[in-house]
Scaffold this motif. Sequence first.
Motif, short mmCIF file in Angstrom:
data_model
loop_
_atom_site.label_atom_id
_atom_site.label_comp_id
_atom_site.label_asym_id
_atom_site.label_seq_id
_atom_site.Cartn_x
_atom_site.Cartn_y
_atom_site.Cartn_z
N PHE A 95 -0.37 4.78 0.49
CA PHE A 95 -1.31 4.91 -0.62
C PHE A 95 -2.68 4.42 -0.14
O PHE A 95 -2.83 3.28 0.28
N THR A 96 -3.68 5.33 -0.20
CA THR A 96 -5.04 4.96 0.22
C THR A 96 -6.00 5.35 -0.88
O THR A 96 -6.18 6.54 -1.18
N ALA A 97 -6.63 4.35 -1.51
CA ALA A 97 -7.56 4.62 -2.60
C ALA A 97 -8.75 5.43 -2.10
O ALA A 97 -9.26 5.21 -1.00
N ASN A 98 -9.18 6.39 -2.92
CA ASN A 98 -10.28 7.28 -2.54
C ASN A 98 -11.63 6.75 -3.01
O ASN A 98 -12.67 7.11 -2.46
N ASN A 99 -11.60 5.91 -4.05
CA ASN A 99 -12.80 5.27 -4.60
C ASN A 99 -13.84 6.28 -5.12
O ASN A 99 -15.03 5.99 -5.15
N LYS A 100 -13.37 7.46 -5.49
CA LYS A 100 -14.26 8.42 -6.14
C LYS A 100 -13.40 9.42 -6.91
O LYS A 100 -12.21 9.56 -6.66
N ASN A 151 0.83 -1.22 0.00
CA ASN A 151 0.00 0.00 0.00
C ASN A 151 0.85 1.26 0.00
O ASN A 151 0.59 2.21 0.75
N LYS A 152 1.86 1.27 -0.88
CA LYS A 152 2.74 2.43 -0.96
C LYS A 152 2.81 2.95 -2.39
O LYS A 152 2.71 2.20 -3.36
N MET A 153 2.97 4.27 -2.48
CA MET A 153 3.19 4.93 -3.76
C MET A 153 4.57 5.57 -3.72
O MET A 153 5.02 6.04 -2.68
N PHE A 154 5.22 5.55 -4.88
CA PHE A 154 6.56 6.13 -5.00
C PHE A 154 6.54 7.18 -6.09
O PHE A 154 5.93 6.98 -7.15
N ILE A 155 7.21 8.29 -5.83
CA ILE A 155 7.30 9.39 -6.78
C ILE A 155 8.76 9.77 -6.96
O ILE A 155 9.50 9.90 -5.97
N VAL A 156 9.18 9.92 -8.21
CA VAL A 156 10.53 10.40 -8.53
C VAL A 156 10.40 11.65 -9.38
O VAL A 156 9.64 11.68 -10.35
N TYR A 157 11.16 12.69 -8.99
CA TYR A 157 11.06 13.97 -9.69
C TYR A 157 12.46 14.54 -9.91
O TYR A 157 13.32 14.46 -9.02
N PRO A 158 12.71 15.10 -11.10
CA PRO A 158 14.02 15.72 -11.35
C PRO A 158 14.07 17.12 -10.75
O PRO A 158 13.42 18.04 -11.24
#
Length: 218
Positions: free
Chosen positions: A148-153, A128-135
């Motif tokens: 990461f928690t789904a909002n379902n809407k 339940n994790k999201m990963f973000i990479v940014y330059p």
Amino acid sequence: MCEPFIRNHEYNFIKKQADYVLYALRTVGDPKVLESVRLNAQAKVAELFPDLRDHRRTMLESISDLRTAEDFQKYLQALEPYLIEFPAITNKQIQKLFPKNKKLKLPDLAQVDFRYVSYLSWIDISTNKMFIVYPAAGGQFVGLEGRFTANNKKSYCFACNRIEELALFSAVSKKRPANASPDYYKSVGNYICMNGHECNKNMTDVSSLEKFIDSVLG
């Protein structure tokens, strides 16, 4: 040879202006109103690159001269060679951004068209994790790891400001107040698109994303 100068979010902004003009061509009967829409789109596109003084400026400003859907398609296709790709990154570089995650799930980089990427993101459902990479500035990558928690809407994504299926992304802030206790803890969260590909297609401004990254990393 084309020298790239258009970032993904800028290309999306130009495309959005082209869509406005095309819609006006199909729905507006008043020539003065239509001309106003054309000139407004031309001015907004030119504002993205105020220092351009060569053929690239002429190319961009031709948005006001387009007449048909085919013209707009050709216009956008002509811009594609000028797109700045998301900087090259390897799995090893990504792993170094998340040193505490020994079982890091990696994205399939071979499936990514980096011309149309402002930020790289992926989800590990098992944790339940999201990963973000940014330059970031200076050519360095930064990485964010969060719950990461789904909002379902559907609602507005903070990054692309479009209505999409969202998830709450919550990351532990690395900012610490002066004299904070050893057990100080602060979580920073916001709603972002579950589908990173769609989010990147929608983004016309990266300022909200950069502000969020700064609120987490400091």
